[in-house]
Design a protein around this motif. Structure first.
Motif, short mmCIF file in Angstrom:
data_model
loop_
_atom_site.label_atom_id
_atom_site.label_comp_id
_atom_site.label_asym_id
_atom_site.label_seq_id
_atom_site.Cartn_x
_atom_site.Cartn_y
_atom_site.Cartn_z
N GLN A 14 -62.00 15.32 -18.96
CA GLN A 14 -63.09 14.65 -18.25
C GLN A 14 -62.80 14.65 -16.76
O GLN A 14 -63.67 14.90 -15.94
CB GLN A 14 -63.23 13.22 -18.75
N GLN A 15 -61.51 14.37 -16.43
CA GLN A 15 -61.12 14.35 -15.02
C GLN A 15 -61.30 15.73 -14.38
O GLN A 15 -61.83 15.84 -13.28
CB GLN A 15 -59.66 13.90 -14.88
N VAL A 16 -60.83 16.77 -15.10
CA VAL A 16 -60.98 18.12 -14.56
C VAL A 16 -62.45 18.39 -14.25
O VAL A 16 -62.80 18.86 -13.17
CB VAL A 16 -60.43 19.19 -15.54
N GLY A 17 -63.31 18.04 -15.20
CA GLY A 17 -64.74 18.25 -15.02
C GLY A 17 -65.27 17.47 -13.81
O GLY A 17 -66.00 18.00 -12.98
N ARG A 18 -64.86 16.19 -13.72
CA ARG A 18 -65.36 15.34 -12.65
C ARG A 18 -64.87 15.84 -11.29
O ARG A 18 -65.64 15.89 -10.33
CB ARG A 18 -64.87 13.90 -12.87
N VAL A 19 -63.58 16.24 -11.26
CA VAL A 19 -63.01 16.72 -10.00
C VAL A 19 -63.76 17.97 -9.54
O VAL A 19 -64.08 18.11 -8.35
CB VAL A 19 -61.50 17.00 -10.16
N GLN A 20 -64.07 18.87 -10.50
CA GLN A 20 -64.80 20.09 -10.14
C GLN A 20 -66.11 19.73 -9.44
O GLN A 20 -66.43 20.29 -8.39
CB GLN A 20 -65.14 20.92 -11.40
N VAL A 21 -66.84 18.81 -10.06
CA VAL A 21 -68.15 18.40 -9.51
C VAL A 21 -67.97 17.81 -8.12
O VAL A 21 -68.66 18.17 -7.16
CB VAL A 21 -68.84 17.38 -10.44
N LEU A 22 -66.98 16.90 -7.99
CA LEU A 22 -66.76 16.24 -6.71
C LEU A 22 -66.33 17.23 -5.62
O LEU A 22 -66.81 17.16 -4.49
CB LEU A 22 -65.69 15.15 -6.85
N LEU A 23 -65.45 18.16 -6.00
CA LEU A 23 -64.98 19.13 -5.00
C LEU A 23 -66.13 20.03 -4.54
O LEU A 23 -66.25 20.32 -3.36
CB LEU A 23 -63.85 20.00 -5.58
N GLU A 24 -66.96 20.43 -5.50
CA GLU A 24 -68.08 21.30 -5.13
C GLU A 24 -69.05 20.60 -4.19
O GLU A 24 -69.62 21.20 -3.30
CB GLU A 24 -68.81 21.79 -6.39
N SER A 25 -69.22 19.29 -4.40
CA SER A 25 -70.13 18.56 -3.52
C SER A 25 -69.42 18.06 -2.26
O SER A 25 -70.00 17.38 -1.42
CB SER A 25 -70.74 17.37 -4.28
N GLY A 26 -68.12 18.38 -2.15
CA GLY A 26 -67.39 18.04 -0.93
C GLY A 26 -67.02 16.56 -0.80
O GLY A 26 -66.69 16.08 0.28
N THR A 27 -67.07 15.81 -1.91
CA THR A 27 -66.78 14.37 -1.85
C THR A 27 -65.27 14.13 -2.00
O THR A 27 -64.79 13.61 -2.99
CB THR A 27 -67.51 13.61 -2.98
N PHE A 28 -64.51 14.54 -1.00
CA PHE A 28 -63.05 14.48 -1.10
C PHE A 28 -62.51 13.06 -1.20
O PHE A 28 -61.48 12.83 -1.82
CB PHE A 28 -62.41 15.19 0.11
N ARG A 29 -63.22 12.11 -0.54
CA ARG A 29 -62.72 10.73 -0.52
C ARG A 29 -62.59 10.18 -1.94
O ARG A 29 -61.60 9.56 -2.30
CB ARG A 29 -63.65 9.84 0.31
N GLN A 30 -63.61 10.45 -2.75
CA GLN A 30 -63.60 9.96 -4.12
C GLN A 30 -62.47 10.60 -4.95
O GLN A 30 -61.86 9.97 -5.78
CB GLN A 30 -64.94 10.22 -4.79
N VAL A 31 -62.25 11.90 -4.68
CA VAL A 31 -61.16 12.60 -5.40
C VAL A 31 -59.83 11.97 -5.03
O VAL A 31 -58.99 11.70 -5.89
CB VAL A 31 -61.16 14.11 -5.06
N ARG A 32 -59.66 11.69 -3.72
CA ARG A 32 -58.40 11.11 -3.26
C ARG A 32 -58.18 9.74 -3.93
O ARG A 32 -57.08 9.43 -4.37
CB ARG A 32 -58.40 10.98 -1.74
N GLN A 33 -59.24 8.99 -4.02
CA GLN A 33 -59.18 7.66 -4.67
C GLN A 33 -58.75 7.81 -6.13
O GLN A 33 -57.87 7.10 -6.62
CB GLN A 33 -60.58 7.06 -4.63
N MET A 34 -59.37 8.78 -6.80
CA MET A 34 -59.05 9.02 -8.21
C MET A 34 -57.59 9.42 -8.37
O MET A 34 -56.88 8.92 -9.24
CB MET A 34 -59.95 10.16 -8.69
N LEU A 35 -57.11 10.31 -7.49
CA LEU A 35 -55.73 10.78 -7.56
C LEU A 35 -54.74 9.63 -7.37
O LEU A 35 -53.71 9.56 -8.03
CB LEU A 35 -55.46 11.87 -6.52
N SER A 36 -55.09 8.72 -6.46
CA SER A 36 -54.15 7.64 -6.16
C SER A 36 -54.03 6.66 -7.33
O SER A 36 -53.09 5.87 -7.40
CB SER A 36 -54.54 6.91 -4.88
N SER A 37 -54.98 6.72 -8.28
CA SER A 37 -54.89 5.83 -9.44
C SER A 37 -54.09 6.47 -10.58
O SER A 37 -53.83 5.85 -11.61
CB SER A 37 -56.29 5.47 -9.94
N LEU A 38 -53.68 7.74 -10.41
CA LEU A 38 -52.96 8.43 -11.49
C LEU A 38 -51.46 8.46 -11.21
O LEU A 38 -51.03 8.45 -10.06
CB LEU A 38 -53.47 9.87 -11.62
N ARG A 39 -50.67 8.54 -12.28
CA ARG A 39 -49.22 8.72 -12.13
C ARG A 39 -48.93 10.20 -11.84
O ARG A 39 -49.75 11.07 -12.18
CB ARG A 39 -48.51 8.30 -13.43
#
Lengths: 454, 454
Positions: A14-39
């Protein structure tokens, strides 16, 4: 935290899918937020499961504090890719918090020149620990060694040891024993935490230390280290250099990686692939690697075809031979690869040697004869009905039995012979085997046919 | 004690050889002496590396005190063989010193009736610990669970815990944490030995216990347990039942076995073999197992042949087609199994899902097109020179490109499709793949030939 692993997989995808969508739309801030919540291990999974174009973007969005830990969890192929594109300063920063063996793994992927630069830029303490183990190949005990050991002297009482430990903020991960050394750092024995916790504290270390376990020599091959860990159910084991001085210790988590890689090796090699191969390597990287294997197989296929061409006159007379000949070759190949796989696995487990190879060979030949006759009868009957010709039934039956016995012999002897020639049986076994079963299969079938129809 | 593993292997084979000679000459006393000098794990290696006739003799010569430990170290297939030939009394005696999960593993190989008898004959304590976990399948967390845990209450101070531990003769193997439970045995958290040893002893367990790790549910699949251990670098982890009550713990040594079995599974399945297969199984046991796989492959080979027979008139006209057609099929099979292996391994590692399958498929097709064209050009040139016929060069080239693309699609999509149908891709993937590449390869090549020569 531990969800079922199924859920972990599910959520990674699900994350891979979501990240793809976010990266394509250029929403890097949200990706960074998501990454910071992961180990770190979860971020590494996410990167390894993402197609290459997203990987670099993801890597740049990771919090610098955890990038070393993420790097360390990445598969070798991807790790190399990132490491080779880094500057000296970035490399030094990245390796600061890591365990010694992980730092060395990363450094060993770099050119000599860069390694020197990085080491010069390290703190003295970091440089010292890296220098001790970087000389050892990554496929040896030395390459798995961590320097974060807690050592004690034999004359200490357990009470002193307990008070000494309390001055540490925590013990290094996977510490199940303290290591007993003398003033010159010679390895003497182990003090298991279990002993430390269950024994009268007034006793000295010397009285209770375990001395029946030798330390692992740094030059031992990593797969031999893995065998020792598996046989003794070790959690960690001390490593010494050639002079018997303590170098550090190996922990089970690194050994598990060795076991998995070793097991992957047979599977991947049999298809001409490398166990380090990145599942999502780019087409540009994949094409040349695969092309070589296809080229080798083309040569063997042409060899088999040239056997067929010896008999083109017979095929011209009896076209049914062209229809049936792939069956003989295919059944030989299948039987042979069963034998080959059993022998390769047995060799990897260290079960097969001169003392039992004869028994194994005889078993395989008996299996080949019985199953050869069984399926030769079935196929003979089918061929007789199909082509309304009893002669072709005898010919295909005889050829199948010959080829099943050949397959048993080749499947059992090829890996042993290849190993003796220092060629990896898992890599070369399959292709040499099918060459043998194709050539013998075509030759036996078409040769018999030429004799009886010619 | 740890010699290089190479030496261990070497000495096992020397022992196997020596034992064979001694057994044949009937010198049982010397064999018994030799066995009594070996550790259980070494005896198990010796038995597993000996041909079946010697195994039973060796088993009867083992010291009864260690036979349980030897049994537990034996591969599943051999273990079953011995266990099924034992009486209730012998089984009870044998299982007395073993860890709970090992006792349960052994019992689960017996008929229901015998399990009942053995359990009735056990001591109350042994029966109680076995009853708790025997209900769980051996492929679940429950099946890996040991009941030898040390539990503490949250209100204890660390000092009390330390004094409590000192009353034990030793800690259970692989104890890296004590388990914190309440009066009702509900799992509350972990007290790592590292924390116990480095913290002020006046602090209570509640203040320092680790609560961010949930216990493993007993019903979790063993391979998911292995993933969690690998991701978290655990040494041991607590297991709870459906009510959240502590059942016991899983230790890394058992997880390592799961990892090895899982890795073996892909390798063995791809040759239609079982990962539990005993390398030295008798011919009588081996023949029927292999026969089934050969039978399945015979059906697929006949299918491919029937495609050839559609074009027998064309082959009759141009016999070169019979010579060249195996090359097209073989190159498709090789390319397809490379893709298949990458995808199966990626699926086993949990890397492949709906979010990245599209990317992977497109990569494989691009690789197939490029390598297909490359080797089609080479093979076309060879065919043109070989048969002095430019037409046949075009035909084999075109057929090869078609079959390489087919191989890429089949190699990537078959395992995903088979998994969705709940069929093991490692088992069924190879045979379905070569059926596709053979059928398409023959059809494309002979079909094009019929069009251009017909």
């Amino acid at each position: 935290m531990p969800q079922a692993a199924e859920n972990i997989e599910h959520s990674t995808h699900q994350q891979v899918g979501r990240v793809q969508v976010l990266l394509e739309s250029g929403t890097f801030r949200q990706v960074r937020q998501m990454l910071s919540s992961l180990r770190p291990v979860e971020i590494a999974r996410l990167i390894a499961s993402s197609p290459p174009p997203s990987r670099t973007v993801l890597w740049d969005l990771i919090d610098k504090d955890v990038s070393g830990e993420v790097l360390e969890e990445l598969p070798y192929d991807i790790q190399s890719h990132f490491v080779r594109n880094m500057g000296t300063e970035e490399l030094v920063e990245l390796t600061e918090g890591l365990e010694t063996d992980d730092v060395v793994d990363i450094l060993q992927q770099l050119p000599e020149q860069v390694i020197q630069e990085v080491m010069e830029a390290m703190t003295d303490q970091d440089r010292a620990r890296v220098e001790e183990v970087i000389a050892y190949d990554e496929a040896t005990a030395g390459g798995l060694t961590n320097t974060d050991t807690i050592t004690v002297r034999p004359r200490f009482t357990l009470d002193v040891v307990l008070r000494y430990l309390r001055r540490h903020p925590e013990l290094p991960p996977s510490t199940d024993s303290l290591i007993v050394v003398n003033r010159k750092d010679d390895y003497l024995g182990l003090l298991p935490l279990s002993t430390l916790l269950t024994t009268d504290p007034s006793v000295t270390v010397r009285e209770v230390m375990v001395t029946d376990t030798n330390a692992i020599p740094a030059a031992m091959a990593d797969k031999d280290v893995a065998k020792l860990f598996e046989q003794h159910d070790w959690i960690s084991a001390p490593v010494v250099n050639e002079q018997g001085k303590l170098l550090g210790r190996i922990t089970i988590d690194d050994v598990v990686d060795v076991i998995r890689e070793e097991a992957d090796h047979s599977l991947m090699s049999m298809a001409g692939l490398d166990e380090d191969e990145d599942t999502f390597a780019t087409a540009a990287r994949t094409i040349p690697r695969r092309a070589i294997w296809l080229g080798i197989n083309l040569i063997t296929a042409i060899l088999a075809s040239s056997v067929i061409s010896l008999f083109d006159e017979t095929i011209d007379k009896v076209v049914a031979l062209a229809v049936l000949m792939p069956i003989v070759a295919s059944m030989g190949g299948v039987a042979g690869s069963q034998t080959l796989t059993v022998v390769i696995r047995g060799m990897a487990l260290g079960q097969i040697g001169a003392s039992n190879l004869g028994w194994l060979l005889s078993r395989e030949v008996r299996v080949g004869i019985v199953n050869g006759i069984l399926w030769a009868l079935v196929m003979g009957a089918i061929a007789a009905l199909w082509f309304q010709d009893i002669k072709i039934a005898y010919i295909i039956g005889a050829a199948m039995v010959i080829n099943q016995i050949t397959a048993a012999l080749a499947g059992a002897l090829l890996p042993v012979g290849l190993k003796a020639l220092k060629v990896d049986p898992a890599l070369a076994g399959g292709v040499t085997l099918t060459t043998v079963t194709d050539v013998v299969g075509f030759f036996a079938f078409l040769g018999l046919a030429t004799y009886f129809y010619g």
